[in-house]
Design a protein around this motif. Structure first.
Motif, PDB file in Angstrom:
ATOM      1  N   PRO A  52       0.814  -1.223   0.000  1.00 26.10           N
ATOM      2  CA  PRO A  52       0.000   0.000   0.000  1.00 26.10           C
ATOM      3  C   PRO A  52       0.850   1.278   0.000  1.00 26.10           C
ATOM      4  N   TYR A  53       2.002   1.221  -0.626  1.00 25.89           N
ATOM      5  CA  TYR A  53       2.913   2.364  -0.664  1.00 25.89           C
ATOM      6  C   TYR A  53       3.123   2.807  -2.099  1.00 25.89           C
ATOM      7  N   SER A  54       3.527   4.060  -2.237  1.00 26.48           N
ATOM      8  CA  SER A  54       3.828   4.571  -3.576  1.00 26.48           C
ATOM      9  C   SER A  54       5.233   4.141  -3.981  1.00 26.48           C
ATOM     10  N   LEU A  55       5.498   4.238  -5.286  1.00 25.21           N
ATOM     11  CA  LEU A  55       6.841   3.913  -5.775  1.00 25.21           C
ATOM     12  C   LEU A  55       7.873   4.873  -5.203  1.00 25.21           C
ATOM     13  N   GLU A  56       7.463   6.103  -4.917  1.00 24.20           N
ATOM     14  CA  GLU A  56       8.383   7.050  -4.271  1.00 24.20           C
ATOM     15  C   GLU A  56       8.710   6.594  -2.856  1.00 24.20           C
ATOM     16  N   GLU A  57       7.697   6.172  -2.100  1.00 22.06           N
ATOM     17  CA  GLU A  57       7.919   5.758  -0.713  1.00 22.06           C
ATOM     18  C   GLU A  57       8.828   4.529  -0.616  1.00 22.06           C
ATOM     19  N   LEU A  58       8.821   3.695  -1.634  1.00 24.90           N
ATOM     20  CA  LEU A  58       9.667   2.508  -1.642  1.00 24.90           C
ATOM     21  C   LEU A  58      11.007   2.763  -2.340  1.00 24.90           C
ATOM     22  N   LYS A  59      11.208   3.990  -2.808  1.00 26.46           N
ATOM     23  CA  LYS A  59      12.408   4.387  -3.560  1.00 26.46           C
ATOM     24  C   LYS A  59      12.617   3.513  -4.794  1.00 26.46           C
ATOM     25  N   VAL A  60      11.511   3.082  -5.369  1.00 25.00           N
ATOM     26  CA  VAL A  60      11.565   2.378  -6.640  1.00 25.00           C
ATOM     27  C   VAL A  60      11.866   3.398  -7.735  1.00 25.00           C
ATOM     28  N   ILE A  61      11.352   4.608  -7.559  1.00 25.46           N
ATOM     29  CA  ILE A  61      11.677   5.715  -8.461  1.00 25.46           C
ATOM     30  C   ILE A  61      12.193   6.892  -7.649  1.00 25.46           C
ATOM     31  N   THR A  62      13.109   7.634  -8.262  1.00 26.85           N
ATOM     32  CA  THR A  62      13.641   8.853  -7.660  1.00 26.85           C
ATOM     33  C   THR A  62      13.776   9.899  -8.763  1.00 26.85           C
ATOM     34  N   GLU A  63      13.838  11.150  -8.364  1.00 27.16           N
ATOM     35  CA  GLU A  63      14.025  12.229  -9.343  1.00 27.16           C
ATOM     36  C   GLU A  63      15.301  12.020 -10.159  1.00 27.16           C
ATOM     37  N   ASP A  64      16.370  11.600  -9.490  1.00 25.56           N
ATOM     38  CA  ASP A  64      17.666  11.449 -10.151  1.00 25.56           C
ATOM     39  C   ASP A  64      17.663  10.391 -11.247  1.00 25.56           C
ATOM     40  N   ALA A  65      16.703   9.485 -11.210  1.00 27.03           N
ATOM     41  CA  ALA A  65      16.666   8.387 -12.178  1.00 27.03           C
ATOM     42  C   ALA A  65      15.773   8.710 -13.381  1.00 27.03           C
ATOM     43  N   ILE A  66      15.506   9.992 -13.571  1.00 24.14           N
ATOM     44  CA  ILE A  66      14.678  10.429 -14.699  1.00 24.14           C
ATOM     45  C   ILE A  66      15.515  11.340 -15.581  1.00 24.14           C
ATOM     46  N   GLU A  67      15.530  11.029 -16.867  1.00 23.77           N
ATOM     47  CA  GLU A  67      16.204  11.882 -17.855  1.00 23.77           C
ATOM     48  C   GLU A  67      15.138  12.451 -18.786  1.00 23.77           C
ATOM     49  N   VAL A  68      15.233  13.745 -19.064  1.00 22.87           N
ATOM     50  CA  VAL A  68      14.288  14.386 -19.973  1.00 22.87           C
ATOM     51  C   VAL A  68      15.056  15.261 -20.945  1.00 22.87           C
ATOM     52  N   ASP A  69      14.724  15.126 -22.218  1.00 26.08           N
ATOM     53  CA  ASP A  69      15.232  16.019 -23.252  1.00 26.08           C
ATOM     54  C   ASP A  69      14.013  16.518 -24.012  1.00 26.08           C
ATOM     55  N   ASP A  70      13.480  17.648 -23.565  1.00 33.56           N
ATOM     56  CA  ASP A  70      12.255  18.177 -24.151  1.00 33.56           C
ATOM     57  C   ASP A  70      12.445  18.510 -25.632  1.00 33.56           C
ATOM     58  N   LYS A  71      13.590  19.042 -25.976  1.00 31.37           N
ATOM     59  CA  LYS A  71      13.834  19.412 -27.375  1.00 31.37           C
ATOM     60  C   LYS A  71      13.810  18.199 -28.294  1.00 31.37           C
ATOM     61  N   ARG A  72      14.293  17.077 -27.810  1.00 27.48           N
ATOM     62  CA  ARG A  72      14.292  15.848 -28.612  1.00 27.48           C
ATOM     63  C   ARG A  72      13.082  14.965 -28.313  1.00 27.48           C
ATOM     64  N   SER A  73      12.180  15.448 -27.430  1.00 29.63           N
ATOM     65  CA  SER A  73      10.957  14.710 -27.064  1.00 29.63           C
ATOM     66  C   SER A  73      11.286  13.312 -26.529  1.00 29.63           C
ATOM     67  N   TYR A  74      12.169  13.259 -25.554  1.00 27.18           N
ATOM     68  CA  TYR A  74      12.641  11.985 -25.028  1.00 27.18           C
ATOM     69  C   TYR A  74      12.593  11.982 -23.503  1.00 27.18           C
ATOM     70  N   VAL A  75      12.098  10.872 -22.950  1.00 25.88           N
ATOM     71  CA  VAL A  75      12.080  10.666 -21.496  1.00 25.88           C
ATOM     72  C   VAL A  75      12.576   9.252 -21.214  1.00 25.88           C
ATOM     73  N   ARG A  76      13.456   9.126 -20.233  1.00 23.24           N
ATOM     74  CA  ARG A  76      13.858   7.812 -19.743  1.00 23.24           C
ATOM     75  C   ARG A  76      13.636   7.789 -18.240  1.00 23.24           C
ATOM     76  N   VAL A  77      12.936   6.746 -17.789  1.00 23.34           N
ATOM     77  CA  VAL A  77      12.737   6.528 -16.363  1.00 23.34           C
ATOM     78  C   VAL A  77      13.417   5.209 -16.023  1.00 23.34           C
ATOM     79  N   THR A  78      14.334   5.271 -15.075  1.00 24.27           N
ATOM     80  CA  THR A  78      15.023   4.076 -14.600  1.00 24.27           C
ATOM     81  C   THR A  78      14.505   3.794 -13.195  1.00 24.27           C
ATOM     82  N   PHE A  79      14.014   2.584 -12.989  1.00 24.39           N
ATOM     83  CA  PHE A  79      13.470   2.261 -11.668  1.00 24.39           C
ATOM     84  C   PHE A  79      14.250   1.121 -11.035  1.00 24.39           C
TER      85      PHE A  79
END
Length: 160
Positions: free
Chosen positions: A55-82
């Protein structure tokens, strides 16, 4: 009898307190907004996804973190590493599918999204990554009503 949990006692972390930024419209990203889509905005959209087993969020379990997200808006690209909570997590593909579906529903269609398991954190990392980033496999998974129900349950906001 309910099946045994893979990780019966996960470490739970405190959620970061911060106001989420909002955009006009349906709660997703506004394609015509002057502001660029950035790492924090992606994190704000996925931080409350619920873990399929707990009953926890992925943030609460540290499955995802801000640092594990890459965004390149100009190239329309997102990578999420969990990072799964255990290296043999049977729900890794479901978690990745939840991340993909949330971003598919939220991001403008111009974005390419990659979802990856953090290197060295899952016993079948290559297979999970291949499954999560193959359009045909994702489409097939989303034709399974039971799997779609599970994903939708994980994406349903909780109001604590």
């Amino acid at each position: 009898m309910a099946p045994a949990l893979i990780n019966a006692n996960p470490v739970v972390y405190e959620k970061k307190e911060r106001p989420t930024r909002s955009r006009p419209g349906d709660g997703g990203f506004d394609e015509y907004a002057a502001e660029l889509i950035d790492q924090l905005e992606i994190f704000d959209h996925i931080r409350d996804i619920k873990d399929p087993e707990h009953p926890y969020s992925l943030e609460e379990l540290k499955v995802i973190t801000e640092d594990a997200i890459e965004v390149d808006d100009k190239r329309s690209y997102v990578r999420v590493t969990f990072t799964p909570t255990v290296e043999h997590c049977s729900m890794a593909t479901v978690i990745g599918l939840c991340l993909r579906v949330k971003l598919m529903r939220s991001l403008p269609s111009r974005f390419k999204v990659d979802i990856k398991v953090a290197p060295g954190t899952h016993a079948t990392e290559d297979a999970v990554n291949k499954q999560l980033n193959d359009k045909e496999r994702v489409a097939a998974a989303l034709e399974n009503p039971n799997l779609v129900d599970m994903v939708d349950e994980c994406l349903t906001p909780s109001y604590e």
